[in-house]
Design a protein around this motif. Structure first.
Motif, PDB file in Angstrom:
ATOM      1  N   GLY A   1       0.758  -1.122   0.028  1.00 43.82           N
ATOM      2  CA  GLY A   1      -0.163  -0.090   0.187  1.00 43.82           C
ATOM      3  C   GLY A   1       0.865   1.279  -0.043  1.00 43.82           C
ATOM      4  N   GLY A   2       2.039   1.184   0.690  1.00 43.84           N
ATOM      5  CA  GLY A   2       2.989   2.400   0.522  1.00 43.84           C
ATOM      6  C   GLY A   2       4.478   2.045   0.333  1.00 43.84           C
ATOM      7  N   LYS A   3       5.206   2.991   0.010  1.00 44.25           N
ATOM      8  CA  LYS A   3       6.671   2.769  -0.027  1.00 44.25           C
ATOM      9  C   LYS A   3       7.406   4.126  -0.106  1.00 44.25           C
ATOM     10  CE  LYS A   3       7.480   3.015  -5.330  1.00 44.25           C
ATOM     11  NZ  LYS A   3       6.153   3.544  -5.710  1.00 44.25           N
ATOM     12  N   VAL A   4       8.602   3.788   0.492  1.00 44.64           N
ATOM     13  CA  VAL A   4       9.530   5.112   0.356  1.00 44.64           C
ATOM     14  C   VAL A   4      10.789   4.426  -0.359  1.00 44.64           C
ATOM     15  CG1 VAL A   4      11.201   6.088   2.157  1.00 44.64           C
ATOM     16  CG2 VAL A   4       9.064   5.768   2.663  1.00 44.64           C
ATOM     17  N   SER A   5      10.428   5.028  -1.532  1.00 42.26           N
ATOM     18  CA  SER A   5      11.590   4.665  -2.688  1.00 42.26           C
ATOM     19  C   SER A   5      12.378   5.687  -2.939  1.00 42.26           C
ATOM     20  CB  SER A   5      10.590   4.534  -4.002  1.00 42.26           C
ATOM     21  OG  SER A   5      11.295   3.740  -4.990  1.00 42.26           O
ATOM     22  N   GLU A   6      13.771   5.501  -2.861  1.00 43.87           N
ATOM     23  CA  GLU A   6      14.667   6.654  -3.108  1.00 43.87           C
ATOM     24  C   GLU A   6      15.288   6.337  -4.691  1.00 43.87           C
ATOM     25  OE1 GLU A   6      14.517   9.074  -1.793  1.00 43.87           O
ATOM     26  OE2 GLU A   6      13.234   8.586   0.238  1.00 43.87           O
ATOM     27  N   ASP A   7      16.490   7.244  -4.699  1.00 48.51           N
ATOM     28  CA  ASP A   7      17.081   6.918  -6.049  1.00 48.51           C
ATOM     29  C   ASP A   7      18.614   7.360  -6.019  1.00 48.51           C
ATOM     30  OD1 ASP A   7      16.456   9.847  -5.600  1.00 48.51           O
ATOM     31  OD2 ASP A   7      16.904  10.097  -7.799  1.00 48.51           O
ATOM     32  N   ILE A   8      19.272   6.808  -5.257  1.00 51.21           N
ATOM     33  CA  ILE A   8      20.597   6.958  -4.913  1.00 51.21           C
ATOM     34  C   ILE A   8      21.229   6.289  -6.270  1.00 51.21           C
ATOM     35  CG2 ILE A   8      20.529   6.720  -2.531  1.00 51.21           C
ATOM     36  CD1 ILE A   8      21.793   3.957  -3.011  1.00 51.21           C
ATOM     37  N   ALA A   9      22.449   7.008  -6.531  1.00 48.10           N
ATOM     38  CA  ALA A   9      23.328   6.468  -8.000  1.00 48.10           C
ATOM     39  C   ALA A   9      24.762   6.237  -7.090  1.00 48.10           C
ATOM     40  CB  ALA A   9      23.270   7.392  -8.898  1.00 48.10           C
ATOM     41  N   VAL A  10      25.156   5.407  -7.478  1.00 49.33           N
ATOM     42  CA  VAL A  10      26.594   4.911  -6.948  1.00 49.33           C
ATOM     43  C   VAL A  10      27.813   4.520  -8.104  1.00 49.33           C
ATOM     44  CG1 VAL A  10      25.636   3.952  -5.116  1.00 49.33           C
ATOM     45  CG2 VAL A  10      26.119   2.647  -6.949  1.00 49.33           C
ATOM     46  N   PRO A  11      28.839   4.705  -7.981  1.00 50.58           N
ATOM     47  CA  PRO A  11      29.988   4.183  -9.126  1.00 50.58           C
ATOM     48  C   PRO A  11      29.579   2.629  -9.484  1.00 50.58           C
ATOM     49  CG  PRO A  11      31.035   5.484  -7.459  1.00 50.58           C
ATOM     50  CD  PRO A  11      29.709   5.169  -7.042  1.00 50.58           C
ATOM     51  N   LEU A  12      29.630   2.176 -10.429  1.00 51.72           N
ATOM     52  CA  LEU A  12      29.414   0.784 -10.996  1.00 51.72           C
ATOM     53  C   LEU A  12      30.321  -0.157  -9.985  1.00 51.72           C
ATOM     54  CD1 LEU A  12      28.781   1.101 -14.526  1.00 51.72           C
ATOM     55  CD2 LEU A  12      27.200   0.630 -12.870  1.00 51.72           C
ATOM     56  N   ASP A  13      31.214  -0.101  -9.922  1.00 53.55           N
ATOM     57  CA  ASP A  13      32.128  -0.990  -8.590  1.00 53.55           C
ATOM     58  C   ASP A  13      31.306  -1.129  -7.444  1.00 53.55           C
ATOM     59  OD1 ASP A  13      33.017   1.743  -9.296  1.00 53.55           O
ATOM     60  OD2 ASP A  13      34.574   1.270  -8.079  1.00 53.55           O
ATOM     61  N   VAL A  14      30.562  -0.565  -6.928  1.00 54.97           N
ATOM     62  CA  VAL A  14      29.614  -0.883  -5.829  1.00 54.97           C
ATOM     63  C   VAL A  14      28.224  -1.140  -6.076  1.00 54.97           C
ATOM     64  CG1 VAL A  14      31.583   0.428  -4.260  1.00 54.97           C
ATOM     65  CG2 VAL A  14      29.427   1.773  -5.111  1.00 54.97           C
ATOM     66  N   LEU A  15      27.825  -1.316  -7.317  1.00 50.97           N
ATOM     67  CA  LEU A  15      26.435  -1.429  -7.529  1.00 50.97           C
ATOM     68  C   LEU A  15      26.064  -2.564  -6.714  1.00 50.97           C
ATOM     69  CD1 LEU A  15      23.889  -1.010  -9.290  1.00 50.97           C
ATOM     70  CD2 LEU A  15      24.921  -2.451 -10.921  1.00 50.97           C
ATOM     71  N   GLU A  16      26.691  -3.878  -6.800  1.00 51.19           N
ATOM     72  CA  GLU A  16      26.073  -4.860  -6.309  1.00 51.19           C
ATOM     73  C   GLU A  16      25.912  -4.767  -4.742  1.00 51.19           C
ATOM     74  OE1 GLU A  16      28.375  -8.711  -6.496  1.00 51.19           O
ATOM     75  OE2 GLU A  16      27.080  -9.519  -4.935  1.00 51.19           O
ATOM     76  N   GLN A  17      27.040  -4.237  -3.947  1.00 46.80           N
ATOM     77  CA  GLN A  17      26.996  -3.663  -2.607  1.00 46.80           C
ATOM     78  C   GLN A  17      25.724  -2.918  -2.223  1.00 46.80           C
ATOM     79  OE1 GLN A  17      29.726  -3.890  -4.307  1.00 46.80           O
ATOM     80  NE2 GLN A  17      31.581  -3.192  -3.016  1.00 46.80           N
ATOM     81  N   ALA A  18      25.536  -1.800  -3.171  1.00 49.78           N
ATOM     82  CA  ALA A  18      24.483  -1.030  -3.063  1.00 49.78           C
ATOM     83  C   ALA A  18      23.011  -1.722  -3.082  1.00 49.78           C
ATOM     84  CB  ALA A  18      24.395   0.192  -4.075  1.00 49.78           C
ATOM     85  N   ILE A  19      23.010  -2.688  -3.757  1.00 50.53           N
ATOM     86  CA  ILE A  19      21.846  -3.378  -3.700  1.00 50.53           C
ATOM     87  C   ILE A  19      21.259  -4.059  -2.274  1.00 50.53           C
ATOM     88  CG2 ILE A  19      20.624  -5.255  -5.003  1.00 50.53           C
ATOM     89  CD1 ILE A  19      22.059  -4.606  -7.701  1.00 50.53           C
TER      90      ILE A  19
END
Lengths: 456, 456
Positions: free
Chosen positions: B331-349
């Protein structure tokens, strides 16, 4: 002199020069009589040293003039007193991640070095202003340099994702980084790009790269008149063809450079030449090159379409030499870089010739037709002060013409000293005042490259 | 109320609303409890009316909150008193030159309308943020909106060559124009892009277009784990393949949206999905799509590669619906839109999931993997104030994580109200002070969309 001693204490005495030689206070505007003077030249070896130098000078109200490769066409690096801060020792590649299409480099790295490094890893740094061996990435950023490939790939700023800079009163700031998207702050990265050292000194940059196109296939076409040539350029665009380059040379530029044209004999006079290129994967580049040939040859007298790598390289060497060949005509030139909406490209080429004729000067023009960016040139004997003066007056008329037709006084060289006041032809007083307010926000004392990029 | 009467005198009484309804002072953050209030809403019909409204309000110290389609994710259009200036009546196409690949439009034109007009002339306006039918080009410019195709084509600002805006204290200014290159002034065009109405109100824009790609061929691949999926994304880049889209969905996002996946049954669980696309001329797009398939399938469990236009359209409709499908979970969400260098994409997920778990909240993420841009989402029951509060706390931790890893608190949604202070996590105090100084230069009274894009 205590200033020199103080600066030596920061960067080492061997990296400070009192009364720097003429070549260190001049740039490519030397040929039109622009000469600077400076109290000292300093070569910092690190961002911290740049910050310490700026802090020292800013506190003492000394003007600070950053210097890259000294290849500018607008006098942006020409000091009128103060201290020249030469970034030439800062050439480090701080980080290179070819598999992620990105690189972080210091401002003093030459553009050619950067392009070679990218190429060695199958990548491409597209901006290709002239003098790639001599010019530095910092200077390219400070002027937002363009070049033939800007048509498809954009200008230098389009490849900058982050900047490190030293701003008044001696602070290191970093905006952006190894990121392709970032809207957390105002876009101060691109405010600094093209600011010609008047807001701060760029010390390093994060740059995007792309996979290198497999091949680049030029198509050169000669036309019986500028009208037919410009019509052919518009035909290319209207056909939805996307060349990587769409440059032109008018008849006088072709005459000046045509003797060394490497692909054969240009037809008598060749009143207008289009130098186009298709790039990409082999089959895709061939397809686009074929479309280019078809679109151009409908109006052309001759079309050259070299594919052999040696011929292609020879063509680009020739194209790079156009500016020098033009200079060789009379020993000097006043060459500007207006840009106009494409619907007035033909008129802008004609206006260049008309304004020159009215001032009793031979003219020529060439440039990046697809971007509406002309190198409108008045040929002078550089030892004839009267001619130089008339050429400067002609340039002022040219600027007014461009602004009155929705164009700009500078498409890619910057304002520097020479186009001071040009912006007021384009922008309203309220807009000009905003530029002034931004300048004051960054540089309240007005010491960062003073007298450059002045809007009015 | 005299303010309403005064504004009616400028724009016509029928275009002013006292005490505007809730939907006119909210945006897409309504679902996380953000609600605004305003004294009045005004709908000017022309740039001159916008200028007159701003002049009237600025003189009287009334806050001015511009409003586009009201689809923002950061509360940028949510007022806290003052007057909402709704650009919805300004939808004129002032000039369209399809053969020159350019268009000049007013800020209230919907992005979908612009994209359709371009398409009808064989051209393409690439930025494709969500809610294209509802969002306006002015709002897209104010937030520098992105979207899936930003990977190849860049964000909204990359397509803006000139802007008309109304700035304090009520002046119309124009920067740039129908030009692709212009370095005569500081780049105030791109300073305004992404400034979220805090420097001025964008009233019109000159935009670049490009010839539309002949075909766009999606390649969708499912992976057994996020690690394998991210590795496959990096494989694509390291192979020098240039997709037009390289999006991802994590397992939870795939589970939320997977039921309506139009290309077949996703393999059990599908812990990670990559949605890629190759576009261009038919043969070139096929070549790139084949390379994409080859690069992805080495690690994938299943690969879908639709070519039929109906299937392709269905896939994109499905992709556009991911955000709604995620919201529908709780019913609701708090959805953000961070961006990171690609070498830390997996860690960010992984960090998104870890932070959510620590706050007792289900999470998911999806987004523009090739740009390192994640929609990191904490799922909440929107009627549970405790959950909402925990989600906001989780978001703050997420922002700090992104900034600490070289990333940004906002890749494409903007700062608005919700990410106030986020910039101070990324920028040094000296850099933050420069943003403040720029704000003061444009808006000395602090009345332009106050409280938005606050750096600290």
């Amino acid at each position: 002199m205590s200033l020199v001693a103080d600066l030596g204490g920061i960067v080492g005495a061997e990296h400070v020069q009192a009364d720097p030689p003429a070549r260190a206070v001049a740039d490519a505007t030397e040929g039109r009589g622009v000469q600077g003077r400076a109290d000292a030249l300093v070569r910092p070896g690190s961002t911290e040293e740049v910050a310490a130098v700026v802090a020292h000078l800013y506190e003492r109200d000394v003007a600070i003039v950053p210097r890259g490769g000294g290849t500018g066409f607008a006098g942006g690096a020409v000091p009128d007193g103060g201290v020249v801060v030469d970034l030439g020792r800062m050439t480090r590649v701080r980080r290179f991640d070819p598999e992620l299409w990105r690189i972080e480099v210091e401002a003093g790295l030459s553009t050619a070095h950067l392009r070679r490094m990218a190429r060695e890893h199958g990548l491409f740094f597209p901006p290709d202003p002239g003098a790639a061996e001599q010019s530095n990435i910092g200077g390219n950023i400070a002027t937002n340099a363009g070049g033939p490939h800007a048509l498809k790939y954009g200008v230098t700023g389009d490849w900058v994702t982050g900047l490190e800079a030293v701003v008044a009163p001696g602070e290191v700031v970093r905006f952006g980084g190894a990121l392709t998207k970032d809207v957390a702050g105002y876009d101060l990265v691109h405010l600094l790009v093209g600011s010609e050292g008047t807001l701060g000194i760029v010390t390093a940059a994060w740059l995007r790269l792309v996979p290198a196109p497999e091949v680049a296939l030029p198509v050169v076409a000669a036309f019986p008149s500028p009208a037919e040539g410009v019509a052919a350029i518009l035909d290319v665009l209207a056909s939805g063809i996307q060349p990587s380059v769409l440059d032109y040379l008018d008849g006088a530029a072709t005459a000046a450079a045509g003797g060394s044209f490497p692909l054969g004999t240009l037809p008598g006079g060749a009143p207008f030449l289009v130098v186009a290129e298709a790039d990409g994967a082999r089959e895709e580049a061939r397809r686009v090159a074929a479309e280019l040939r078809e679109a151009l040859q409908a109006r052309a007298t001759t079309v050259f379409s070299p594919e052999a790598p040696g011929e292609v390289a020879a063509l680009w060497r020739w194209r790079d030499g156009v500016s020098l060949a033009v200079t060789a005509q009379r020993g000097g030139k006043v060459s500007e870089d207006i840009a106009v909406p494409l619907d007035v490209l033909e008129q802008a080429i004609a206006a260049t010739a008309e304004i020159g004729a009215r001032h009793g000067l031979p003219t020529c023009s060439w440039g990046h037709a697809g971007d509406g960016n002309l190198h409108s040139t008045f040929l002078v004997d550089r030892d004839d002060a009267g001619e130089l003066h008339r050429a400067e007056e002609a340039a002022v008329e040219l600027f007014a013409w461009a602004a009155a037709h929705g164009g700009t006084v500078s498409g890619e060289h910057g304002v520097g000293l020479l186009k001071r006041g040009g912006l007021a032809l384009q922008w309203s007083p309220a807009a000009v005042e905003l530029q002034r307010a931004v300048k004051r926000a960054f540089d309240p004392k007005g010491l960062m490259n003073p007298g450059k990029k002045e809007p009015a």
